[in-house]
Design a protein around this motif. Structure first.
Motif, PDB file in Angstrom:
ATOM      1  N   UNK A 217       0.900  -1.224   0.059  1.00 37.50           N
ATOM      2  CA  UNK A 217       0.072  -0.044  -0.124  1.00 37.50           C
ATOM      3  C   UNK A 217       0.908   1.371   0.038  1.00 37.50           C
ATOM      4  N   UNK A 218       1.973   1.242   0.873  1.00 38.33           N
ATOM      5  CA  UNK A 218       2.684   2.513   0.958  1.00 38.33           C
ATOM      6  C   UNK A 218       3.340   2.649  -0.226  1.00 38.33           C
ATOM      7  N   UNK A 219       4.026   1.466  -1.190  1.00 37.68           N
ATOM      8  CA  UNK A 219       4.635   1.736  -2.475  1.00 37.68           C
ATOM      9  C   UNK A 219       3.493   2.286  -3.561  1.00 37.68           C
ATOM     10  N   UNK A 220       2.290   1.910  -3.525  1.00 41.39           N
ATOM     11  CA  UNK A 220       1.492   2.400  -4.274  1.00 41.39           C
ATOM     12  C   UNK A 220       1.002   4.121  -3.922  1.00 41.39           C
ATOM     13  N   UNK A 221       0.936   4.321  -2.688  1.00 42.21           N
ATOM     14  CA  UNK A 221       0.757   5.685  -2.492  1.00 42.21           C
ATOM     15  C   UNK A 221       1.785   6.533  -2.874  1.00 42.21           C
ATOM     16  N   UNK A 222       2.945   5.955  -2.955  1.00 40.18           N
ATOM     17  CA  UNK A 222       4.080   6.765  -3.375  1.00 40.18           C
ATOM     18  C   UNK A 222       4.038   6.980  -4.786  1.00 40.18           C
ATOM     19  N   UNK A 223       3.699   5.850  -5.632  1.00 41.90           N
ATOM     20  CA  UNK A 223       3.300   6.000  -7.142  1.00 41.90           C
ATOM     21  C   UNK A 223       2.284   7.007  -7.364  1.00 41.90           C
ATOM     22  N   UNK A 224       1.227   6.860  -6.817  1.00 42.92           N
ATOM     23  CA  UNK A 224       0.158   7.884  -6.897  1.00 42.92           C
ATOM     24  C   UNK A 224       0.215   9.121  -6.594  1.00 42.92           C
ATOM     25  N   UNK A 225       0.782   9.540  -5.447  1.00 46.33           N
ATOM     26  CA  UNK A 225       1.027  10.835  -5.223  1.00 46.33           C
ATOM     27  C   UNK A 225      -0.134  11.565  -4.547  1.00 46.33           C
ATOM     28  N   UNK A 226      -1.121  10.759  -4.108  1.00 46.92           N
ATOM     29  CA  UNK A 226      -2.327  11.810  -3.674  1.00 46.92           C
ATOM     30  C   UNK A 226      -2.207  11.914  -2.389  1.00 46.92           C
ATOM     31  N   UNK A 227      -3.062  12.918  -1.799  1.00 48.52           N
ATOM     32  CA  UNK A 227      -2.942  13.244  -0.415  1.00 48.52           C
ATOM     33  C   UNK A 227      -3.624  12.164   0.188  1.00 48.52           C
ATOM     34  N   UNK A 228      -3.346  11.942   1.500  1.00 44.98           N
ATOM     35  CA  UNK A 228      -3.912  11.134   2.403  1.00 44.98           C
ATOM     36  C   UNK A 228      -5.199  11.786   2.993  1.00 44.98           C
ATOM     37  N   UNK A 229      -6.252  10.894   3.208  1.00 46.86           N
ATOM     38  CA  UNK A 229      -7.422  11.235   3.899  1.00 46.86           C
ATOM     39  C   UNK A 229      -8.088  10.524   4.991  1.00 46.86           C
ATOM     40  N   UNK A 230      -8.730  10.990   5.793  1.00 46.71           N
ATOM     41  CA  UNK A 230      -9.284  10.016   7.044  1.00 46.71           C
ATOM     42  C   UNK A 230     -10.239   9.135   6.394  1.00 46.71           C
ATOM     43  N   UNK A 231      -9.924   7.842   6.954  1.00 42.37           N
ATOM     44  CA  UNK A 231     -11.050   6.894   6.541  1.00 42.37           C
ATOM     45  C   UNK A 231     -12.382   7.205   6.798  1.00 42.37           C
ATOM     46  N   UNK A 232     -12.838   8.134   7.465  1.00 42.07           N
ATOM     47  CA  UNK A 232     -14.186   8.438   7.862  1.00 42.07           C
ATOM     48  C   UNK A 232     -14.979   9.084   6.548  1.00 42.07           C
ATOM     49  N   UNK A 233     -14.025   9.221   5.685  1.00 43.30           N
ATOM     50  CA  UNK A 233     -14.708   9.969   4.513  1.00 43.30           C
ATOM     51  C   UNK A 233     -15.661   9.065   3.678  1.00 43.30           C
ATOM     52  N   UNK A 234     -15.680   7.909   3.894  1.00 49.53           N
ATOM     53  CA  UNK A 234     -16.432   6.813   3.326  1.00 49.53           C
ATOM     54  C   UNK A 234     -17.851   6.792   3.976  1.00 49.53           C
ATOM     55  N   UNK A 235     -17.837   6.944   5.370  1.00 52.09           N
ATOM     56  CA  UNK A 235     -19.116   7.074   6.031  1.00 52.09           C
ATOM     57  C   UNK A 235     -19.560   8.327   5.675  1.00 52.09           C
TER      58      UNK A 235
END
Length: 255
Positions: A217-235
């Motif tokens: 997951x961390x490797x994909x996040x580096x490739x993607x380059x998007x900002x992290x968001x709280x998991x509560x976003x989905x709720x």
């Protein structure tokens, strides 16, 4: 004294009811209809087989709590999970963003028990994954809003809980920019298990859910380059009412 059945013209209208989270789907029932509620609870749970059979009145939150004790889950993220029942989700064919990576309820249902309008108890499928005998009645009743029978029990195949998960977001000023980013995300070796493109407040926002091993997951996040968001976003996203947003499943050229 022998009981005599009522003629069809005199039989009362019966309406199966869950938690009313999708009560507007299909239109309101007739005035004076008798409401029928399913019991709630776990009937059988086989963690080794990754299957579970539940009474239709169990809520999504309660089911996930039971499964979490064995490191498993059912990837159906219906809105309002504290109230939404499995029977209601099955009857309305409700899906959430996880449908993108995990599939729909029809891909997870393996058995169902119902009571028909004439009071007969019927079953379709079974409590094991490899059950292919007879007609696939599970799919017939999925999304039928209880019109073909009152759902009493349902059996599902389960999945291991992801080892690690992150939510990321990417704002975009134009639709073309957002779509291009979405295509880039889908081209990754480990694409998102959920991906939503939201248009609000005059702009666009992409939200993705990346799941797998922590290193992956961390490797994909580096490739993607998007900002992290709280998991509560989905709720919060799921709680938005239908008069504010709609989920579309169409090809790009159709928009």
């Amino acid at each position: 004294m022998n009981a005599q059945p009522l003629p069809p013209s005199e039989m009362p209208v019966v309406t199966p009811v869950g938690a009313r989270t999708h009560w507007e789907v299909g239109g309101p029932p007739p005035t004076g209809a008798l409401e029928v509620y399913a019991p709630a609870g776990v009937i059988t749970y086989e963690p080794a087989d990754m299957t579970i059979t539940v009474a239709a009145g169990i809520t999504m939150t309660r089911l996930q709590e039971v499964l979490a004790t064995e490191g498993q889950f059912l990837p159906i993220d219906a809105p309002d999970p504290d109230r939404a029942t499995l029977g209601g989700i099955y009857a309305t064919n409700t899906c959430g963003p996880r449908r993108f990576g995990w599939g729909r309820p029809r891909d997870m249902i393996i058995g169902v028990s119902l009571v028909t309008a004439d009071g007969k108890a019927i079953k379709g499928g079974g409590r094991v994954v490899k059950n292919v005998s007879g007609y696939d009645l599970n799919k017939l009743h999925l999304g039928a809003l209880g019109t073909l029978g009152v759902i009493v029990e349902a059996s599902f195949k389960l999945f291991p809980t992801p080892l690690y998960e992150e939510t990321v977001r990417r704002p975009a000023g134009r639709f073309e920019e957002a779509w291009s980013e979405a295509e880039r995300a889908l081209g990754l070796k480990m694409p998102p298990v959920a991906l939503e493109l939201v248009h609000e407040d005059g702009g666009f926002n992409l939200a993705g859910r990346i799941a797998g091993s922590e290193d992956g997951v961390r490797r994909i996040l580096r490739e993607l380059g998007w900002a992290k968001a709280p998991a509560s976003f989905w709720q919060e996203h799921a709680r938005r009412t239908s008069d504010r947003w709609a989920r579309l499943s169409v090809r790009r050229g159709s928009l």
